[in-house]
Design an enzyme around this catalytic site. Structure first.
Site, PDB file in Angstrom:
ATOM      1  N   LYS A  45      -4.935  -9.560   5.286  1.00 38.82           N
ATOM      2  CA  LYS A  45      -3.944  -9.471   6.357  1.00 38.82           C
ATOM      3  C   LYS A  45      -4.067  -8.168   7.141  1.00 38.82           C
ATOM      4  O   LYS A  45      -4.061  -8.164   8.372  1.00 38.82           O
ATOM      5  CB  LYS A  45      -2.537  -9.596   5.771  1.00 38.82           C
ATOM      6  CG  LYS A  45      -1.439  -9.684   6.828  1.00 38.82           C
ATOM      7  CD  LYS A  45      -0.093 -10.007   6.201  1.00 38.82           C
ATOM      8  CE  LYS A  45      -0.076 -11.420   5.669  1.00 38.82           C
ATOM      9  NZ  LYS A  45       1.266 -11.808   5.156  1.00 38.82           N
TER      10      LYS A  45
ATOM     11  N   CYS B 210       0.825  -1.218   0.000  1.00 35.75           N
ATOM     12  CA  CYS B 210       0.000   0.000   0.000  1.00 35.75           C
ATOM     13  C   CYS B 210       0.857   1.264   0.000  1.00 35.75           C
ATOM     14  O   CYS B 210       0.372   2.340  -0.340  1.00 35.75           O
ATOM     15  CB  CYS B 210      -0.934   0.005   1.209  1.00 35.75           C
ATOM     16  SG  CYS B 210      -0.099  -0.093   2.803  1.00 35.75           S
ATOM     17  N   ASN B 211       2.127   1.137   0.381  1.00 32.15           N
ATOM     18  CA  ASN B 211       2.985   2.316   0.464  1.00 32.15           C
ATOM     19  C   ASN B 211       4.091   2.355  -0.576  1.00 32.15           C
ATOM     20  O   ASN B 211       4.798   3.352  -0.694  1.00 32.15           O
ATOM     21  CB  ASN B 211       3.627   2.428   1.848  1.00 32.15           C
ATOM     22  CG  ASN B 211       2.687   3.052   2.856  1.00 32.15           C
ATOM     23  OD1 ASN B 211       1.863   3.883   2.498  1.00 32.15           O
ATOM     24  ND2 ASN B 211       2.785   2.641   4.104  1.00 32.15           N
ATOM     25  N   ARG B 212       4.269   1.269  -1.337  1.00 30.07           N
ATOM     26  CA  ARG B 212       5.381   1.261  -2.285  1.00 30.07           C
ATOM     27  C   ARG B 212       5.164   0.253  -3.403  1.00 30.07           C
ATOM     28  O   ARG B 212       4.496  -0.773  -3.233  1.00 30.07           O
ATOM     29  CB  ARG B 212       6.695   0.956  -1.566  1.00 30.07           C
ATOM     30  CG  ARG B 212       6.816  -0.463  -1.045  1.00 30.07           C
ATOM     31  CD  ARG B 212       8.140  -0.710  -0.325  1.00 30.07           C
ATOM     32  NE  ARG B 212       8.216   0.030   0.923  1.00 30.07           N
ATOM     33  CZ  ARG B 212       9.106   0.990   1.181  1.00 30.07           C
ATOM     34  NH1 ARG B 212      10.018   1.305   0.277  1.00 30.07           N
ATOM     35  NH2 ARG B 212       9.107   1.620   2.330  1.00 30.07           N
TER      36      ARG B 212
ATOM     37  N   GLY C  64     -12.949  -5.485   4.347  1.00 32.44           N
ATOM     38  CA  GLY C  64     -11.745  -6.208   3.938  1.00 32.44           C
ATOM     39  C   GLY C  64     -11.299  -7.161   5.024  1.00 32.44           C
ATOM     40  O   GLY C  64     -11.136  -6.757   6.177  1.00 32.44           O
TER      41      GLY C  64
ATOM     42  N   GLY D 272      -6.702  -6.290   7.375  1.00 35.89           N
ATOM     43  CA  GLY D 272      -7.972  -6.345   8.095  1.00 35.89           C
ATOM     44  C   GLY D 272      -7.860  -7.159   9.370  1.00 35.89           C
ATOM     45  O   GLY D 272      -8.396  -6.778  10.416  1.00 35.89           O
TER      46      GLY D 272
END
Length: 392
Positions: free
Chosen positions: A183, A48-50, A180, A185
């Site tokens: 993982k 989600c960040n990269r 969701g 979640g």
């Protein structure tokens, strides 16, 4: 062979930019096809960040492949992304692996994400690449056991829970919707329950997964058909899915003026931006999350020098091992080839002159002599390498 790392991350690009480089199944297949001829293979890390690519090749090759897969161009990537090669690339990979480059310092999820990326590419990687990844995993393990860098909870899910506590003060009477059941979640749900949340509903595209999570934490599972009714009843909504387009939209919310707090923990975003315009709705995305567990983060910051020493040690050992293999193995193979030629020739000469039992004894004796001769040569070559290092 030159080692490179290229990518887009939260450090340089906001979520609206990172979304453009998100790797879904179709893009991954296209990316894998366009990097299939890179010697040693490619590792694709997408979180989600990269979004990052690692390989033993020129960084421009990886940039070109990523841009083709994501319908972007090199100039746009250059503005928002980064490219590293050789020592910088090695350092970056190790820092990502131990959690030094995460939005939440020391994030415990990144190593699992990196292991997953490694597993997906494992069969196509060279021996040198395998050695590198094992060194990264070893560094992570040492950091966790030898320093305070991993102590205290500081995952994104935990931070979201802390922010919810700051907002509501008490979670026991808060109606929570978890959108969701993956993982992220699961981690978030665990943190919510451990902090007193008693009214949690979970919705997932696959109802079986939602039911599995619900049974683990004694919460309620709902189908996607129930989304609007569950949203209407919710005070806190947390989205953490792998969807590539917004799931929650303005039309899902009733015009009731009810105060709602929404955490969108996904990239690409799961919540349509227009939702923030709804009266009394507060929308917080990944770029807006601030670290709630300040004490844990400060302790982790104090451990950074120790972490950097571990990285330096493991990276040095890896480079030493590769240098040793590149110098010694070709020479050992050459000596082994000559010795085998000599011994095989001599054994063939006497094979029909002695009985089978005697020949077996001679063959074993010859093998032992060969091993001892090889050991002498290996020791000599290693001493030569050490002398070369000392002279350098």
């Amino acid at each position: 062979m030159r080692f490179s790392a290229i990518g887009i991350s939260h450090w340089k690009s906001e979520v609206s930019i990172r979304e453009l480089f998100f790797i879904d199944k179709q893009r991954r297949e296209f990316l894998e096809f366009n990097t299939r001829n890179i010697p040693g293979g490619v590792i694709i890390l997408d979180t989600c960040n990269r979004t990052e690519l690692y390989a033993f090749c020129d960084p421009d090759v990886l940039v070109s492949a990523l841009c083709k897969a994501t319908n972007t161009d090199a100039d746009f990537f250059s503005k928002h992304g980064y490219s590293y090669s050789e020592e910088e690339a090695y350092q970056h990979l190790f820092k990502v692996g131990v959690g030094m480059d995460s939005q939440v310092l020391g994030d415990v999820q990144i190593i699992q994400q990196l292991k997953k990326a490694y597993k997906e590419s494992k069969k196509n990687l060279s021996g040198e690449f395998h050695q590198l990844m094992q060194s990264v995993f070893k560094a992570h393990k040492r950091v966790r056991t030898e320093t305070d860098f991993g102590r205290g909870m500081a995952s994104v899910g935990f931070v979201a829970t802390q922010l919810a506590l700051d907002h509501f003060k008490d979670l026991s009477n808060v109606n929570i919707l978890l959108l969701g059941a993956g993982k992220m979640g699961k981690v978030t749900c665990k943190n919510l329950v451990s902090n007193g949340a008693e009214h949690i509903s979970v919705i997932n595209r696959t109802i079986e997964r939602a039911q599995s999570l619900a049974s683990s934490f004694d919460i309620k599972a709902h189908t996607f058909d129930e989304l609007e009714s569950v949203v209407a009843n919710s005070d806190l909504i947390i989205t953490a899915t792998g969807a590539t387009s917004p799931i929650l939209k303005k039309e899902h919310f009733p015009e009731d003026g009810k105060a709602r707090l929404i955490f969108d923990l996904s990239v690409p975003r799961n919540v349509e931006e227009s939702v923030s315009q709804i009266e009394n709705v507060t929308l917080v995305d990944m770029d807006s999350i601030h670290l709630a567990n300040k004490e844990a983060i400060e302790n982790r910051k104090k451990s950074i020098p120790a972490v950097e020493k571990i990285i330096a040690k493991e990276l040095d050992q890896y480079e030493h091992s590769i240098e040793r293999n590149n110098y010694i193995l070709p020479r050992i193979k050459e000596i082994d080839h000559h010795l085998s030629s000599i011994t095989d020739h001599e054994l063939d000469r006497i094979k029909n002159k002695v009985d089978g039992e005697a020949f077996e004894v001679i063959e074993k004796l010859t093998g032992r002599i060969k091993k001892k001769v090889m050991a002498i040569h290996i020791n000599r070559i290693e001493n030569e390498l050490e002398e070369l290092r000392n002279e350098a």
